[in-house]
Design an enzyme around this catalytic site. Structure first.
Site, PDB file in Angstrom:
ATOM      1  N   TRP A   9      71.692  60.085  49.624  1.00 55.01           N
ATOM      2  CA  TRP A   9      71.394  58.796  49.409  1.00 55.01           C
ATOM      3  C   TRP A   9      69.863  58.267  49.294  1.00 55.01           C
ATOM      4  O   TRP A   9      69.852  57.338  48.955  1.00 55.01           O
ATOM      5  CB  TRP A   9      72.312  57.850  50.303  1.00 55.01           C
ATOM      6  CG  TRP A   9      74.012  58.073  50.220  1.00 55.01           C
ATOM      7  CD1 TRP A   9      74.360  58.931  49.600  1.00 55.01           C
ATOM      8  CD2 TRP A   9      74.818  57.240  50.810  1.00 55.01           C
ATOM      9  NE1 TRP A   9      75.965  58.732  49.602  1.00 55.01           N
ATOM     10  CE2 TRP A   9      76.043  57.562  50.222  1.00 55.01           C
ATOM     11  CE3 TRP A   9      74.915  56.035  51.520  1.00 55.01           C
ATOM     12  CZ2 TRP A   9      77.239  56.888  50.775  1.00 55.01           C
ATOM     13  CZ3 TRP A   9      75.858  55.433  51.895  1.00 55.01           C
ATOM     14  CH2 TRP A   9      77.157  55.742  51.552  1.00 55.01           C
ATOM     15  N   LYS A  10      69.080  59.055  49.952  1.00 60.78           N
ATOM     16  CA  LYS A  10      67.745  58.606  49.992  1.00 60.78           C
ATOM     17  C   LYS A  10      67.785  57.129  50.482  1.00 60.78           C
ATOM     18  O   LYS A  10      68.478  56.917  51.449  1.00 60.78           O
ATOM     19  CB  LYS A  10      66.953  58.567  48.620  1.00 60.78           C
ATOM     20  CG  LYS A  10      67.247  59.990  48.142  1.00 60.78           C
ATOM     21  CD  LYS A  10      66.220  60.375  47.069  1.00 60.78           C
ATOM     22  CE  LYS A  10      66.535  61.796  46.423  1.00 60.78           C
ATOM     23  NZ  LYS A  10      65.754  62.351  45.501  1.00 60.78           N
ATOM     24  N   HIS A  94      62.789  67.465  53.092  1.00 62.86           N
ATOM     25  CA  HIS A  94      62.797  67.277  51.656  1.00 62.86           C
ATOM     26  C   HIS A  94      61.376  66.809  51.180  1.00 62.86           C
ATOM     27  O   HIS A  94      60.345  66.444  51.696  1.00 62.86           O
ATOM     28  CB  HIS A  94      63.648  65.890  51.660  1.00 62.86           C
ATOM     29  CG  HIS A  94      63.930  65.626  50.326  1.00 62.86           C
ATOM     30  ND1 HIS A  94      63.185  65.005  49.536  1.00 62.86           N
ATOM     31  CD2 HIS A  94      64.900  65.880  49.654  1.00 62.86           C
ATOM     32  CE1 HIS A  94      63.846  64.875  48.184  1.00 62.86           C
ATOM     33  NE2 HIS A  94      64.873  65.522  48.451  1.00 62.86           N
ATOM     34  N   GLU A 164      65.038  73.304  46.167  1.00 61.71           N
ATOM     35  CA  GLU A 164      64.733  72.009  45.219  1.00 61.71           C
ATOM     36  C   GLU A 164      63.640  71.927  44.656  1.00 61.71           C
ATOM     37  O   GLU A 164      62.490  71.295  45.132  1.00 61.71           O
ATOM     38  CB  GLU A 164      64.852  70.709  46.141  1.00 61.71           C
ATOM     39  CG  GLU A 164      66.308  70.625  46.948  1.00 61.71           C
ATOM     40  CD  GLU A 164      66.400  69.206  46.934  1.00 61.71           C
ATOM     41  OE1 GLU A 164      67.561  68.608  46.492  1.00 61.71           O
ATOM     42  OE2 GLU A 164      65.631  68.434  47.452  1.00 61.71           O
ATOM     43  N   GLY A 170      64.855  63.918  40.896  1.00 62.05           N
ATOM     44  CA  GLY A 170      64.707  62.258  40.453  1.00 62.05           C
ATOM     45  C   GLY A 170      64.482  62.006  39.082  1.00 62.05           C
ATOM     46  O   GLY A 170      64.507  62.825  37.978  1.00 62.05           O
TER      47      GLY A 170
HETATM   48  P1  PGA Z   1      68.307  63.894  42.323  1.00 61.35           P
HETATM   49  O1  PGA Z   1      67.461  64.254  43.870  1.00 61.35           O
HETATM   50  O2  PGA Z   1      69.847  64.572  42.231  1.00 61.35           O
HETATM   51  O3  PGA Z   1      68.240  62.805  42.065  1.00 61.35           O
HETATM   52  O4  PGA Z   1      67.255  64.495  41.392  1.00 61.35           O
HETATM   53  C1  PGA Z   1      67.932  65.366  44.688  1.00 61.35           C
HETATM   54  C2  PGA Z   1      67.004  65.291  45.812  1.00 61.35           C
HETATM   55  O5  PGA Z   1      66.109  65.059  45.884  1.00 61.35           O
HETATM   56  O6  PGA Z   1      67.593  65.842  46.943  1.00 61.35           O
END
Ligand code: PGA
Length: 250
Positions: A9-10, A94, A164, A170
Protein backbone atom coordinates in the site's frame (compact mmCIF):
# COMPACT_ATOMS: atom_id res chain seq x y z
CA UNK A 1 3.20 -24.46 -4.72
CA UNK A 2 0.96 -21.58 -3.61
CA UNK A 3 1.38 -18.32 -5.49
CA UNK A 4 2.00 -15.37 -3.20
CA UNK A 5 0.30 -12.08 -4.03
CA UNK A 6 1.60 -9.14 -2.01
CA UNK A 7 -0.19 -5.81 -1.71
CA UNK A 8 2.19 -2.93 -1.05
CA UNK A 9 0.00 0.00 0.00
CA UNK A 10 3.04 2.30 0.39
CA UNK A 11 2.02 5.57 2.16
CA UNK A 12 -1.65 5.11 1.27
CA UNK A 13 -4.57 5.56 1.84
CA UNK A 14 -4.94 8.93 3.57
CA UNK A 15 -7.33 7.97 6.40
CA UNK A 16 -8.19 5.08 8.72
CA UNK A 17 -11.67 5.09 7.23
CA UNK A 18 -10.35 4.55 3.72
CA UNK A 19 -7.97 1.85 4.96
CA UNK A 20 -10.89 0.05 6.61
CA UNK A 21 -12.83 0.19 3.37
CA UNK A 22 -9.97 -1.34 1.39
CA UNK A 23 -9.45 -4.08 4.00
CA UNK A 24 -13.16 -4.86 3.98
CA UNK A 25 -13.28 -4.77 0.20
CA UNK A 26 -10.39 -7.18 -0.14
CA UNK A 27 -11.47 -9.56 2.62
CA UNK A 28 -14.98 -9.59 1.19
CA UNK A 29 -13.82 -10.49 -2.29
CA UNK A 30 -11.06 -12.96 -1.46
CA UNK A 31 -12.57 -16.10 0.00
CA UNK A 32 -11.70 -19.74 -0.31
CA UNK A 33 -8.63 -19.28 -2.48
CA UNK A 34 -6.54 -22.35 -1.70
CA UNK A 35 -3.74 -21.91 -4.24
CA UNK A 36 -2.91 -18.35 -3.37
CA UNK A 37 -1.38 -16.68 -0.34
CA UNK A 38 -2.56 -13.07 -0.14
CA UNK A 39 -0.43 -10.69 1.92
CA UNK A 40 -1.43 -7.11 2.65
CA UNK A 41 1.31 -4.67 3.67
CA UNK A 42 -0.34 -1.47 4.93
CA UNK A 43 1.45 1.43 6.65
CA UNK A 44 2.22 0.67 10.33
CA UNK A 45 -0.71 2.58 11.89
CA UNK A 46 -3.19 0.53 9.87
CA UNK A 47 -1.89 -2.87 11.02
CA UNK A 48 -4.46 -2.86 13.83
CA UNK A 49 -7.42 -2.55 11.44
CA UNK A 50 -6.75 -6.07 10.26
CA UNK A 51 -7.45 -7.35 13.78
CA UNK A 52 -11.09 -6.26 13.28
CA UNK A 53 -11.44 -7.36 9.66
CA UNK A 54 -9.97 -10.84 9.94
CA UNK A 55 -10.18 -13.35 7.12
CA UNK A 56 -8.06 -16.46 7.30
CA UNK A 57 -7.17 -16.16 3.62
CA UNK A 58 -5.45 -12.84 4.13
CA UNK A 59 -2.07 -12.46 5.76
CA UNK A 60 -0.36 -9.38 7.07
CA UNK A 61 3.00 -7.89 6.19
CA UNK A 62 4.82 -4.67 7.02
CA UNK A 63 6.68 -2.40 4.61
CA UNK A 64 9.77 -2.02 6.74
CA UNK A 65 11.41 -3.18 9.98
CA UNK A 66 14.16 -2.01 12.32
CA UNK A 67 17.65 -3.47 12.26
CA UNK A 68 17.47 -3.55 16.06
CA UNK A 69 15.45 -5.56 18.58
CA UNK A 70 14.54 -2.85 21.12
CA UNK A 71 15.80 0.30 22.81
CA UNK A 72 16.60 3.91 22.01
CA UNK A 73 15.85 3.95 18.30
CA UNK A 74 13.29 6.71 17.81
CA UNK A 75 10.77 6.00 15.09
CA UNK A 76 11.79 2.38 14.61
CA UNK A 77 9.54 -0.70 14.80
CA UNK A 78 10.85 -4.05 16.07
CA UNK A 79 10.04 -7.59 14.90
CA UNK A 80 8.37 -8.34 18.24
CA UNK A 81 6.04 -5.34 17.89
CA UNK A 82 5.07 -6.49 14.41
CA UNK A 83 4.47 -10.03 15.65
CA UNK A 84 2.09 -8.53 18.24
CA UNK A 85 -0.10 -7.42 15.34
CA UNK A 86 -0.04 -10.87 13.74
CA UNK A 87 2.36 -9.75 11.04
CA UNK A 88 3.98 -12.65 9.17
CA UNK A 89 5.89 -10.95 6.35
CA UNK A 90 8.13 -7.89 5.91
CA UNK A 91 9.05 -6.09 2.69
CA UNK A 92 12.77 -5.40 3.00
CA UNK A 93 14.93 -3.27 0.71
CA UNK A 94 12.20 -1.79 -1.47
CA UNK A 95 13.77 0.59 -4.00
CA UNK A 96 11.82 3.50 -2.52
CA UNK A 97 13.52 2.84 0.85
CA UNK A 98 16.87 2.36 -0.84
CA UNK A 99 16.35 5.80 -2.44
CA UNK A 100 16.02 7.17 1.12
CA UNK A 101 19.49 5.87 1.94
CA UNK A 102 19.06 2.18 2.73
CA UNK A 103 22.26 0.40 1.68
CA UNK A 104 22.77 -3.31 0.98
CA UNK A 105 24.39 -3.55 4.43
CA UNK A 106 21.29 -2.11 6.12
CA UNK A 107 19.04 -4.37 4.06
CA UNK A 108 21.19 -7.33 5.16
CA UNK A 109 20.73 -6.43 8.84
CA UNK A 110 16.99 -6.04 8.35
CA UNK A 111 16.74 -9.43 6.64
CA UNK A 112 18.63 -11.08 9.51
CA UNK A 113 16.51 -9.26 12.10
CA UNK A 114 13.28 -10.30 10.37
CA UNK A 115 14.38 -13.94 10.31
CA UNK A 116 15.43 -13.79 13.97
CA UNK A 117 11.96 -12.44 14.79
CA UNK A 118 10.29 -15.26 12.79
CA UNK A 119 9.03 -12.90 10.10
CA UNK A 120 9.37 -13.83 6.44
CA UNK A 121 11.34 -11.23 4.45
CA UNK A 122 10.15 -10.25 1.00
CA UNK A 123 13.57 -9.10 -0.18
CA UNK A 124 13.42 -6.60 -3.05
CA UNK A 125 16.08 -6.21 -5.70
CA UNK A 126 16.16 -4.49 -9.08
CA UNK A 127 18.14 -2.17 -11.28
CA UNK A 128 17.29 1.38 -12.29
CA UNK A 129 18.25 0.94 -15.97
CA UNK A 130 18.80 -1.92 -18.38
CA UNK A 131 21.99 -1.20 -20.29
CA UNK A 132 23.20 -3.16 -23.32
CA UNK A 133 26.53 -3.99 -21.63
CA UNK A 134 24.78 -5.94 -18.88
CA UNK A 135 25.98 -3.72 -16.01
CA UNK A 136 22.53 -4.27 -14.47
CA UNK A 137 23.42 -7.92 -13.94
CA UNK A 138 26.45 -7.08 -11.80
CA UNK A 139 24.29 -4.55 -9.91
CA UNK A 140 21.83 -7.34 -9.08
CA UNK A 141 24.68 -9.69 -8.21
CA UNK A 142 25.96 -7.17 -5.65
CA UNK A 143 22.51 -6.73 -4.16
CA UNK A 144 22.05 -10.49 -3.75
CA UNK A 145 25.53 -11.20 -2.39
CA UNK A 146 25.67 -8.26 0.04
CA UNK A 147 22.09 -8.44 1.28
CA UNK A 148 22.28 -12.21 1.89
CA UNK A 149 25.58 -11.99 3.79
CA UNK A 150 25.59 -14.41 6.79
CA UNK A 151 22.15 -15.80 5.86
CA UNK A 152 22.23 -19.56 6.42
CA UNK A 153 20.97 -22.24 4.06
CA UNK A 154 18.06 -23.08 6.34
CA UNK A 155 17.15 -19.37 6.72
CA UNK A 156 17.16 -19.00 2.95
CA UNK A 157 14.07 -21.25 2.81
CA UNK A 158 12.10 -18.43 4.46
CA UNK A 159 13.17 -15.64 2.14
CA UNK A 160 11.09 -14.56 -0.84
CA UNK A 161 12.98 -12.60 -3.49
CA UNK A 162 11.02 -9.90 -5.31
CA UNK A 163 12.45 -8.72 -8.61
CA UNK A 164 11.30 -5.14 -9.01
CA UNK A 165 13.03 -3.25 -11.83
CA UNK A 166 12.92 0.40 -10.79
CA UNK A 167 12.21 1.48 -14.37
CA UNK A 168 8.93 -0.45 -14.29
CA UNK A 169 7.65 0.77 -10.90
CA UNK A 170 4.99 3.35 -10.16
CA UNK A 171 3.49 6.22 -12.11
CA UNK A 172 6.91 7.24 -13.41
CA UNK A 173 7.57 3.84 -15.00
CA UNK A 174 9.40 4.05 -18.34
CA UNK A 175 7.61 0.93 -19.56
CA UNK A 176 6.28 -2.38 -18.31
CA UNK A 177 8.70 -5.29 -17.96
CA UNK A 178 8.02 -8.42 -19.98
CA UNK A 179 7.67 -11.98 -18.74
CA UNK A 180 10.81 -12.82 -20.75
CA UNK A 181 12.80 -10.16 -18.91
CA UNK A 182 11.55 -11.64 -15.64
CA UNK A 183 12.60 -15.15 -16.73
CA UNK A 184 16.12 -13.92 -17.53
CA UNK A 185 16.53 -12.41 -14.05
CA UNK A 186 14.90 -15.41 -12.38
CA UNK A 187 17.50 -17.73 -13.92
CA UNK A 188 20.27 -15.30 -12.98
CA UNK A 189 19.05 -15.10 -9.34
CA UNK A 190 18.88 -18.89 -9.14
CA UNK A 191 22.46 -19.13 -10.39
CA UNK A 192 23.60 -16.61 -7.73
CA UNK A 193 21.70 -18.43 -4.97
CA UNK A 194 23.19 -21.71 -6.17
CA UNK A 195 26.71 -20.21 -5.99
CA UNK A 196 26.03 -18.90 -2.47
CA UNK A 197 24.31 -22.04 -1.15
CA UNK A 198 23.58 -25.02 -3.40
CA UNK A 199 21.40 -26.15 -6.30
CA UNK A 200 18.60 -27.45 -4.06
CA UNK A 201 18.34 -24.08 -2.30
CA UNK A 202 18.33 -22.29 -5.65
CA UNK A 203 15.58 -24.56 -6.96
CA UNK A 204 13.47 -23.95 -3.86
CA UNK A 205 13.82 -20.16 -3.63
CA UNK A 206 10.62 -18.27 -4.36
CA UNK A 207 11.01 -15.44 -6.85
CA UNK A 208 8.14 -13.04 -7.38
CA UNK A 209 7.71 -10.09 -9.78
CA UNK A 210 6.74 -6.50 -8.97
CA UNK A 211 6.45 -3.29 -10.97
CA UNK A 212 3.22 -2.01 -12.60
CA UNK A 213 1.46 -5.33 -12.11
CA UNK A 214 -2.18 -5.14 -13.18
CA UNK A 215 -4.98 -7.46 -14.26
CA UNK A 216 -3.80 -7.20 -17.89
CA UNK A 217 -0.17 -8.29 -17.44
CA UNK A 218 -0.49 -10.53 -14.34
CA UNK A 219 -1.31 -13.65 -16.38
CA UNK A 220 1.82 -13.31 -18.45
CA UNK A 221 4.13 -13.06 -15.41
CA UNK A 222 2.41 -16.02 -13.74
CA UNK A 223 1.96 -18.25 -16.79
CA UNK A 224 4.80 -17.37 -19.16
CA UNK A 225 7.23 -16.13 -16.51
CA UNK A 226 6.17 -18.83 -14.03
CA UNK A 227 6.58 -16.27 -11.23
CA UNK A 228 6.01 -17.62 -7.73
CA UNK A 229 3.89 -14.59 -7.12
CA UNK A 230 3.44 -10.86 -7.62
CA UNK A 231 4.05 -7.69 -5.66
CA UNK A 232 1.38 -5.13 -6.44
CA UNK A 233 1.54 -1.40 -5.67
CA UNK A 234 -1.10 0.94 -7.11
CA UNK A 235 -3.64 -1.72 -8.06
CA UNK A 236 -3.59 -3.19 -4.54
CA UNK A 237 -5.48 -0.11 -3.31
CA UNK A 238 -8.54 -0.89 -5.41
CA UNK A 239 -10.15 -4.11 -4.12
CA UNK A 240 -11.77 -5.02 -7.46
CA UNK A 241 -8.49 -4.61 -9.37
CA UNK A 242 -6.51 -6.45 -6.70
CA UNK A 243 -9.04 -9.25 -6.59
CA UNK A 244 -8.79 -9.66 -10.36
CA UNK A 245 -5.01 -10.17 -9.99
CA UNK A 246 -5.48 -12.68 -7.15
CA UNK A 247 -8.05 -14.56 -9.25
CA UNK A 248 -5.56 -14.85 -12.12
CA UNK A 249 -2.93 -16.29 -9.77
CA UNK A 250 -5.51 -18.66 -8.28
P1 PGA B 1 3.46 -0.38 -8.68
O1 PGA B 1 4.41 -0.56 -7.40
O2 PGA B 1 2.67 -1.66 -8.81
O3 PGA B 1 2.60 0.79 -8.37
O4 PGA B 1 4.38 -0.16 -9.85
C1 PGA B 1 5.05 -1.76 -7.13
C2 PGA B 1 6.04 -1.62 -6.02
O5 PGA B 1 6.73 -0.57 -5.95
O6 PGA B 1 6.16 -2.51 -5.17
Amino acid sequence: MKKIIVANWKMNPRSVKEAELIFKGVTGLIKGYKNTEVVICPPYPYLSIYQKNRNKNIHLGSQNISEESEGSFTGEISPLMLKGFKTEYVIVGHSERRAMGETNQIVNKKILNSLKGKLQPIFCIGESVRDSEGVYLSFIKHQINECLFRVTKSQMKNIIIAYEPIWAIGKGAIREATAEEFIEIKIFIKKLVSDLFDVATANAVKIIYGGSVNSFNALSFIKVGNADGLLVGRDSLVPKKFNAIVKIAQ
